[in-house]
Design a protein around this motif. Structure first.
Motif, PDB file in Angstrom:
ATOM      1  N   ILE A 459      43.784  35.896   6.228  1.00 42.95           N
ATOM      2  CA  ILE A 459      43.985  34.447   6.325  1.00 42.95           C
ATOM      3  C   ILE A 459      45.456  34.138   6.624  1.00 42.95           C
ATOM      4  O   ILE A 459      45.774  33.260   7.410  1.00 42.95           O
ATOM      5  CB  ILE A 459      43.519  33.762   5.015  1.00 42.95           C
ATOM      6  CG1 ILE A 459      41.994  33.710   5.008  1.00 42.95           C
ATOM      7  CG2 ILE A 459      44.111  32.363   4.870  1.00 42.95           C
ATOM      8  CD1 ILE A 459      41.389  33.214   3.740  1.00 42.95           C
ATOM      9  N   TRP A 460      46.349  34.878   5.997  1.00 40.24           N
ATOM     10  CA  TRP A 460      47.797  34.678   6.203  1.00 40.24           C
ATOM     11  C   TRP A 460      48.168  34.921   7.671  1.00 40.24           C
ATOM     12  O   TRP A 460      48.949  34.179   8.259  1.00 40.24           O
ATOM     13  CB  TRP A 460      48.566  35.646   5.297  1.00 40.24           C
ATOM     14  CG  TRP A 460      50.043  35.551   5.400  1.00 40.24           C
ATOM     15  CD1 TRP A 460      50.874  34.730   4.686  1.00 40.24           C
ATOM     16  CD2 TRP A 460      50.906  36.324   6.264  1.00 40.24           C
ATOM     17  NE1 TRP A 460      52.183  34.941   5.056  1.00 40.24           N
ATOM     18  CE2 TRP A 460      52.227  35.918   6.017  1.00 40.24           C
ATOM     19  CE3 TRP A 460      50.675  37.318   7.212  1.00 40.24           C
ATOM     20  CZ2 TRP A 460      53.322  36.465   6.686  1.00 40.24           C
ATOM     21  CZ3 TRP A 460      51.762  37.873   7.880  1.00 40.24           C
ATOM     22  CH2 TRP A 460      53.075  37.437   7.613  1.00 40.24           C
ATOM     23  N   GLY A 461      47.581  35.978   8.253  1.00 38.74           N
ATOM     24  CA  GLY A 461      48.067  36.411   9.564  1.00 38.74           C
ATOM     25  C   GLY A 461      47.264  35.950  10.767  1.00 38.74           C
ATOM     26  O   GLY A 461      47.755  36.004  11.899  1.00 38.74           O
ATOM     27  N   PHE A 462      46.015  35.548  10.576  1.00 40.90           N
ATOM     28  CA  PHE A 462      45.144  35.363  11.741  1.00 40.90           C
ATOM     29  C   PHE A 462      44.327  34.073  11.685  1.00 40.90           C
ATOM     30  O   PHE A 462      44.043  33.553  10.609  1.00 40.90           O
ATOM     31  CB  PHE A 462      44.167  36.548  11.859  1.00 40.90           C
ATOM     32  CG  PHE A 462      44.871  37.831  12.116  1.00 40.90           C
ATOM     33  CD1 PHE A 462      45.245  38.190  13.407  1.00 40.90           C
ATOM     34  CD2 PHE A 462      45.209  38.682  11.066  1.00 40.90           C
ATOM     35  CE1 PHE A 462      45.936  39.369  13.633  1.00 40.90           C
ATOM     36  CE2 PHE A 462      45.898  39.856  11.290  1.00 40.90           C
ATOM     37  CZ  PHE A 462      46.259  40.201  12.584  1.00 40.90           C
ATOM     38  N   ASP A 463      43.940  33.642  12.908  1.00 45.56           N
ATOM     39  CA  ASP A 463      42.878  32.643  13.043  1.00 45.56           C
ATOM     40  C   ASP A 463      41.642  33.408  13.460  1.00 45.56           C
ATOM     41  O   ASP A 463      41.678  34.110  14.483  1.00 45.56           O
ATOM     42  CB  ASP A 463      43.201  31.675  14.187  1.00 45.56           C
ATOM     43  CG  ASP A 463      44.190  30.611  13.760  1.00 45.56           C
ATOM     44  OD1 ASP A 463      44.171  30.230  12.578  1.00 45.56           O
ATOM     45  OD2 ASP A 463      44.967  30.172  14.624  1.00 45.56           O
ATOM     46  N   VAL A 464      40.568  33.317  12.698  1.00 43.15           N
ATOM     47  CA  VAL A 464      39.327  33.977  13.130  1.00 43.15           C
ATOM     48  C   VAL A 464      38.598  32.997  14.041  1.00 43.15           C
ATOM     49  O   VAL A 464      38.240  31.890  13.626  1.00 43.15           O
ATOM     50  CB  VAL A 464      38.436  34.339  11.922  1.00 43.15           C
ATOM     51  CG1 VAL A 464      37.156  35.014  12.388  1.00 43.15           C
ATOM     52  CG2 VAL A 464      39.187  35.225  10.941  1.00 43.15           C
ATOM     53  N   LYS A 465      38.444  33.399  15.301  1.00 41.32           N
ATOM     54  CA  LYS A 465      37.794  32.527  16.293  1.00 41.32           C
ATOM     55  C   LYS A 465      36.830  33.354  17.123  1.00 41.32           C
ATOM     56  O   LYS A 465      37.072  34.557  17.310  1.00 41.32           O
ATOM     57  CB  LYS A 465      38.848  31.959  17.242  1.00 41.32           C
ATOM     58  CG  LYS A 465      39.702  30.860  16.661  1.00 41.32           C
ATOM     59  CD  LYS A 465      40.588  30.337  17.780  1.00 41.32           C
ATOM     60  CE  LYS A 465      41.561  29.308  17.241  1.00 41.32           C
ATOM     61  NZ  LYS A 465      42.702  29.180  18.137  1.00 41.32           N
ATOM     62  N   PRO A 466      35.798  32.732  17.706  1.00 45.64           N
ATOM     63  CA  PRO A 466      34.891  33.532  18.555  1.00 45.64           C
ATOM     64  C   PRO A 466      35.630  34.000  19.807  1.00 45.64           C
ATOM     65  O   PRO A 466      36.479  33.274  20.333  1.00 45.64           O
ATOM     66  CB  PRO A 466      33.764  32.554  18.908  1.00 45.64           C
ATOM     67  CG  PRO A 466      34.253  31.202  18.544  1.00 45.64           C
ATOM     68  CD  PRO A 466      35.386  31.335  17.586  1.00 45.64           C
TER      69      PRO A 466
END
Ligand code: HEM
Length: 471
Positions: A459-466
């Motif tokens: 969560i700190w480092g990334f955006d989870v996106k398709p």
């Protein structure tokens, strides 16, 4: 006398027929369940896939404690938090056995796999050893390993995001190999790791065939020759291969410990314990080998569930990122010390375990060692007892709108996973994914830390996106 002898075959034949017809019937005193057929009981209704959905349907029809008759065996299914608390937890002296798993435990594992062992002195010795590796203070000492493997996972997410599932798997597998044997698995393609994990999936595939189960429900089938029952031959071959592999890892760790070249790990403790307790190398090899099996896929599947939830619920992800930004900031990664300030992240961990439980029906059933009565029904000695995790988690009275991923269900739940499992009030338990009673997962404290670090740092480092295609 001559007349008696003439009728003897008829009497024997009638007795056999009566016995056969009684097989498969549900005695009136047992918990209710779907109608049975003679001899096979409910075997013909057993689902071959997505069993949790059928087990949930039966729970709605027959209530929180129902029974299935599987040939000569009985399976009791517990589908409420209270029933799990009352039986698996409160009566754990009776409910901590395992049903006989002839193919899985006797043939494939030489009776050495701790997860499938009965409630025996051998299990108690193994469990005590495993406890020394995994108790809460030991779990805290592995955090530096978790931090290291976690950093590599983040780096791989950055450099090869398409392989996110491999990145997650390597993280949890490397952590268990370090804890157990003292060696890392620096790549997903690592040969030693592949050998171990290919073996685990071969084991799972073989034991999921209906035939493996049939041998338990109709023990006479064990006497059939191998050409009629090839699963038995395959299981024996698998055990030979698996034992050789586990032994090679164990004997190497033992030699390294003697030479003083091993990194601090469980095998060191096991070497000492072997001297005082005197168990065999085969047993030691299986304790360490099966720890890897129990600890790896379970953790990575939960992190996989988390990634899927972030894709489906971007508003949850945003809220979590805001919390991490507020409590940790951009200049450093979250650590275990941040946990008290990251209640929403903690809640995401709990909700991932509830929403997509990796051990959807409790890994392996428990078994009861003596006749017991519950809610007026007889639970017969020897019955298998299922912790029906999915149905408990999807109970709308327990968790309204249960298919929704909603971490705020846990906003006031500050319990650790271990404390929640031990809470005497069943309604206060967060989730049932780690099992119950004396067989509860001993890896719960390690898993809690791997999951918290995995979730908070992604969560700190990334955006989870398709992913988007080229157009
Ligand atoms: C998200 C992670 C995990 C989940 C969901 C999980 C779940 C489970 C479940 C459901 C059981 C059976 C409990 C029962 O019969 O009531 C179990 C047993 C076990 N687990 Fe875990 N586990 C996880 C991680 C770990 C880790 C990290 C380790 C060790 C490194 C581990 C080691 C074991 C062992 C040794 C057993 C056998 C215990 C026995 O039969 O007495 N698990 N686990």
């Amino acid at each position: 006398m001559a007349v008696l002898l003439t009728y003897l075959p008829v009497v024997v034949a009638v007795a056999v027929i009566i016995r056969l017809l009684m097989t498969g019937r549900r005695p009136k005193s047992f918990p209710p369940g779907p109608p049975t057929l003679p001899i096979i009981g409910n075997l013909h209704q057993m689902p071959t896939r997505d069993a949790h959905l059928q087990f949930e349907k039966w729970a709605r029809e027959y209530g929180p404690v129902y029974s299935l008759i599987l040939g000569t065996k009985t399976l009791v299914v517990l589908s409420s938090d209270q029933a799990v608390k009352d039986l698996l937890d409160k009566k754990s002296n009776m409910y901590s056995h395992r049903p006989e798993m002839y193919v899985g435990q006797s043939l494939c594992s030489g009776d050495l796999r701790i997860l499938m062992m009965g409630y025996t002195p051998r299990w108690r010795t193994s469990r005590k050893l495993v406890h020394t590796l995994l108790n809460i203070s030991a779990a805290k000492s592995y955090v530096p390993y978790q931090i290291l493997e976690n950093k590599q996972m983040l780096y791989e997410m950055l450099t090869k995001p398409d392989e996110f599932l491999h990145n997650i798997r390597r993280y949890s597998n490397a952590l268990t190999t370090t804890m157990v044997f003292g060696w890392r698995t620096p790549t997903y393609e690592d040969e030693k790791m592949k050998q171990l994990f290919d073996g685990f999936s071969e084991f799972a595939d073989l034991n999921q065939t209906g035939i493996a189960g049939l041998v338990d429900f109709f023990p006479w089938m064990r006497n059939l020759p191998d050409w009629m029952m090839p699963v038995q031959k395959k299981a024996r071959q698998m055990h030979k291969k698996e034992k050789a592999l586990y032994l090679s890892h164990w004997l190497k760790a033992k030699a390294d410990t003697a030479a003083g070249t091993v990194t601090r790990c469980f095998s060191e403790e096991l070497v000492e314990a072997q001297k005082s307790e005197g168990f065999s190398d085969d047993q030691a090899a299986y304790i360490s080998g099966t720890l890897l099996e129990a600890g790896s896929d379970t953790t990575s599947s939960t992190l996989y569930a988390f990634v899927q939830a972030m894709l489906l619920y971007p508003e949850v992800q945003r809220k979590a990122q805001e919390e991490v930004d507020r409590a940790v900031g951009k200049d450093r990664l979250p650590t275990m010390e941040d946990e008290p300030n990251l209640q929403y992240v903690r809640s995401i961990v709990k909700e991932s375990l509830r929403w997509m439980p990796t051990t959807i029906m409790g890994a392996v059933p428990h078994a009861v060692t003596q006749d017991d009565y519950y809610n007026g029904y007889l639970i017969p000695k020897g019955a298998g007892v299922v912790n029906n995790v999915w149905s408990i988690h999807m109970d709308p009275k327990r968790r309204p709108d249960p298919r929704r991923f909603e971490p705020d269900r846990y906003k006031d739940d500050f319990q650790s996973l271990g404390d929640a499992a031990a809470n005497p009030d069943a309604s206060k338990r967060d989730q049932f994914t780690f099992g119950a009673g004396r067989r509860i997962c001993p890896g719960i404290h390690v898993a809690e830390r791997s999951l918290f670090l995995g979730v908070s740092r992604m969560i700190w480092g990334f955006d989870v996106k398709p992913a988007k295609d080229a157009n």
